[in-house]
Design a protein around this motif. Sequence first.
Motif, PDB file in Angstrom:
ATOM      1  N   LEU A 151       4.607  -2.317  10.807  1.00  0.00           N
ATOM      2  CA  LEU A 151       4.215  -1.497   9.490  1.00  0.00           C
ATOM      3  C   LEU A 151       4.847  -0.223   8.953  1.00  0.00           C
ATOM      4  CD1 LEU A 151       0.197  -3.320   8.423  1.00  0.00           C
ATOM      5  CD2 LEU A 151       2.107  -3.759   7.820  1.00  0.00           C
ATOM      6  N   LEU A 152       5.410   0.372  10.232  1.00  0.00           N
ATOM      7  CA  LEU A 152       6.051   1.282   9.146  1.00  0.00           C
ATOM      8  C   LEU A 152       7.559   1.444  10.325  1.00  0.00           C
ATOM      9  CD1 LEU A 152       3.057   3.656   9.917  1.00  0.00           C
ATOM     10  CD2 LEU A 152       4.684   3.342   8.085  1.00  0.00           C
ATOM     11  N   GLU A 153       8.492   1.504   9.417  1.00  0.00           N
ATOM     12  CA  GLU A 153       9.769   1.868  10.497  1.00  0.00           C
ATOM     13  C   GLU A 153       9.648   3.166  11.415  1.00  0.00           C
ATOM     14  OE1 GLU A 153      11.815   0.226   9.351  1.00  0.00           O
ATOM     15  OE2 GLU A 153      10.772  -0.637   8.108  1.00  0.00           O
ATOM     16  N   ALA A 154      10.333   3.448  12.545  1.00  0.00           N
ATOM     17  CA  ALA A 154      10.693   4.115  13.600  1.00  0.00           C
ATOM     18  C   ALA A 154      10.710   5.442  12.833  1.00  0.00           C
ATOM     19  CB  ALA A 154      11.248   3.610  14.238  1.00  0.00           C
TER      20      ALA A 154
ATOM     21  N   LEU B 132       0.482  -1.016   0.391  1.00  0.00           N
ATOM     22  CA  LEU B 132      -0.172  -0.199   0.190  1.00  0.00           C
ATOM     23  C   LEU B 132       0.459   1.337   0.481  1.00  0.00           C
ATOM     24  CD1 LEU B 132      -2.650  -1.307   2.155  1.00  0.00           C
ATOM     25  CD2 LEU B 132      -3.219  -1.331  -0.070  1.00  0.00           C
ATOM     26  N   GLY B 133       2.023   1.216   0.614  1.00  0.00           N
ATOM     27  CA  GLY B 133       2.860   2.381   0.346  1.00  0.00           C
ATOM     28  C   GLY B 133       2.280   2.872   1.758  1.00  0.00           C
ATOM     29  N   GLY B 134       4.169   3.529   1.699  1.00  0.00           N
ATOM     30  CA  GLY B 134       3.635   4.612   3.786  1.00  0.00           C
ATOM     31  C   GLY B 134       2.616   5.537   3.694  1.00  0.00           C
ATOM     32  N   ASP B 135       2.467   6.399   2.902  1.00  0.00           N
ATOM     33  CA  ASP B 135       1.619   7.508   3.423  1.00  0.00           C
ATOM     34  C   ASP B 135       0.085   6.498   3.485  1.00  0.00           C
ATOM     35  OD1 ASP B 135       3.233   9.486   2.086  1.00  0.00           O
ATOM     36  OD2 ASP B 135       2.760   9.547   0.965  1.00  0.00           O
ATOM     37  N   GLN B 136      -0.077   5.694   2.632  1.00  0.00           N
ATOM     38  CA  GLN B 136      -1.113   4.862   2.829  1.00  0.00           C
ATOM     39  C   GLN B 136      -1.760   4.451   4.767  1.00  0.00           C
ATOM     40  OE1 GLN B 136      -3.300   3.087  -0.579  1.00  0.00           O
ATOM     41  NE2 GLN B 136      -5.095   2.651   0.615  1.00  0.00           N
ATOM     42  N   LEU B 137      -0.288   3.769   4.498  1.00  0.00           N
ATOM     43  CA  LEU B 137      -0.304   2.828   5.526  1.00  0.00           C
ATOM     44  C   LEU B 137      -0.052   3.545   6.931  1.00  0.00           C
ATOM     45  CD1 LEU B 137       1.844   0.310   4.921  1.00  0.00           C
ATOM     46  CD2 LEU B 137      -0.029  -0.156   5.732  1.00  0.00           C
ATOM     47  N   ARG B 138       0.111   4.470   7.194  1.00  0.00           N
ATOM     48  CA  ARG B 138       0.214   6.414   8.391  1.00  0.00           C
ATOM     49  C   ARG B 138      -1.542   6.414   8.160  1.00  0.00           C
ATOM     50  NH1 ARG B 138       5.725   6.514   6.885  1.00  0.00           N
ATOM     51  NH2 ARG B 138       5.443   7.992   5.259  1.00  0.00           N
ATOM     52  N   GLU B 139      -1.399   7.138   6.615  1.00  0.00           N
ATOM     53  CA  GLU B 139      -3.119   7.355   7.243  1.00  0.00           C
ATOM     54  C   GLU B 139      -4.240   6.799   7.744  1.00  0.00           C
ATOM     55  OE1 GLU B 139      -5.868   8.403   3.572  1.00  0.00           O
ATOM     56  OE2 GLU B 139      -4.229   9.339   3.203  1.00  0.00           O
ATOM     57  N   LEU B 140      -3.790   5.105   7.699  1.00  0.00           N
ATOM     58  CA  LEU B 140      -4.421   3.832   8.430  1.00  0.00           C
ATOM     59  C   LEU B 140      -4.355   4.130  10.209  1.00  0.00           C
ATOM     60  CD1 LEU B 140      -4.236   0.695   5.891  1.00  0.00           C
ATOM     61  CD2 LEU B 140      -6.122   2.140   6.801  1.00  0.00           C
ATOM     62  N   PHE B 141      -2.957   4.304   9.861  1.00  0.00           N
ATOM     63  CA  PHE B 141      -2.982   4.141  12.076  1.00  0.00           C
ATOM     64  C   PHE B 141      -3.000   5.814  12.426  1.00  0.00           C
ATOM     65  CE2 PHE B 141       0.046   0.854  10.670  1.00  0.00           C
ATOM     66  CZ  PHE B 141      -0.527  -0.295  11.686  1.00  0.00           C
ATOM     67  N   GLU B 142      -3.355   6.961  11.085  1.00  0.00           N
ATOM     68  CA  GLU B 142      -3.923   8.040  12.186  1.00  0.00           C
ATOM     69  C   GLU B 142      -5.048   8.297  12.658  1.00  0.00           C
ATOM     70  OE1 GLU B 142      -4.400  10.936   9.215  1.00  0.00           O
ATOM     71  OE2 GLU B 142      -2.352  11.118   9.324  1.00  0.00           O
ATOM     72  N   THR B 143      -5.796   6.997  12.695  1.00  0.00           N
ATOM     73  CA  THR B 143      -7.099   6.364  13.273  1.00  0.00           C
ATOM     74  C   THR B 143      -7.594   5.127  14.215  1.00  0.00           C
ATOM     75  OG1 THR B 143      -8.387   5.739  11.160  1.00  0.00           O
ATOM     76  CG2 THR B 143      -9.228   8.127  11.695  1.00  0.00           C
TER      77      THR B 143
END
Length: 299
Positions: free
Chosen positions: A295-298, A262-273
């Motif tokens: 899923l996301l690097e530190a 999915l890529g970093g941007d979309q994954l970060r978006e998922l973890f916002e909520t």
Amino acid sequence: MRADGPFPSVAGAGATVLAGTASAGQLRFVAAELTSAVEEARRRLDLGPLSTLAFSHTALAAAMLLPLAAKRPHRLEVEVLGDGLVGKVMVEARSDGGLRGTVQVPRAVGEGGVDDLRLDAAFGKGLLRVRRVDERGSRYESQVGLVQGDLALDLAHYLDQSEQRRAAVLFGVRLDARGLRRCGGLIVEALPGTSASAVDEVERRIRELDSVHGAVESRGAEGVETLLAAAIGEHHRVHDRWPVGFRCGCSREGLRQRLLELGGDQLRELFETEETVSAECAYCAETYLFEREDLLEAN
Ligand SMILES: [Zn+2]
């Protein structure tokens, strides 16, 4: 059961495929009794009756084509791509005896009760596609038009068109209100050079067997052997017999890789909520949960 057969045993599986020859080697057959494996798939994917019917026929096609394929593939996938009520159906049979698949519309609704289910309404018009995958991942694909509203006939058509082999194909699937009751089938194939009369005789006998249901329903795998005797005579030889079971083979790491796509941007978006992200396997409905650090690097 041959311990040294090409198909290692699958613990806890009741379904069986057997293969052999008859008529002094002029005919080759594959017979299958897949009830327990397909019922497990039905339960996991929560398939309704019409979708179960479609899945069952596709599973019989995949499990019986695998041993008939030249240079026995590592896995064989049968896809039915029709415009009917169940959408796309795919079943994969593997050389280790594992079976799994998907139905695009798991709870397709047909007319009438379980005794009135119509396969032509389930599949509609479209394509029957067969994909063989070898150990190294190389794929070989062929397809025929889906015109008959009867997957057994479509499969005979496929063997004729794609493999230039004359075969008679018989499927028997029976459902009741609780789920799948029986799922079995038989393919008898004429080997090159077989006399026309031997082939005609088998086709005549198979037409006379009004349905696989009776034999398979009352006696399971033994019923398939009774059916074999009726179709090709008592003097057939079973060369191989192996268990088949529902097995997915998915893994947490496999699903994690899919999510990473999915890529970093979309994954970060998922973890916002959300604190965790879940991914469900399309084949076995197993759910895997992932946290941010999975899923996301530190950084
Ligand atoms: Zn899975």
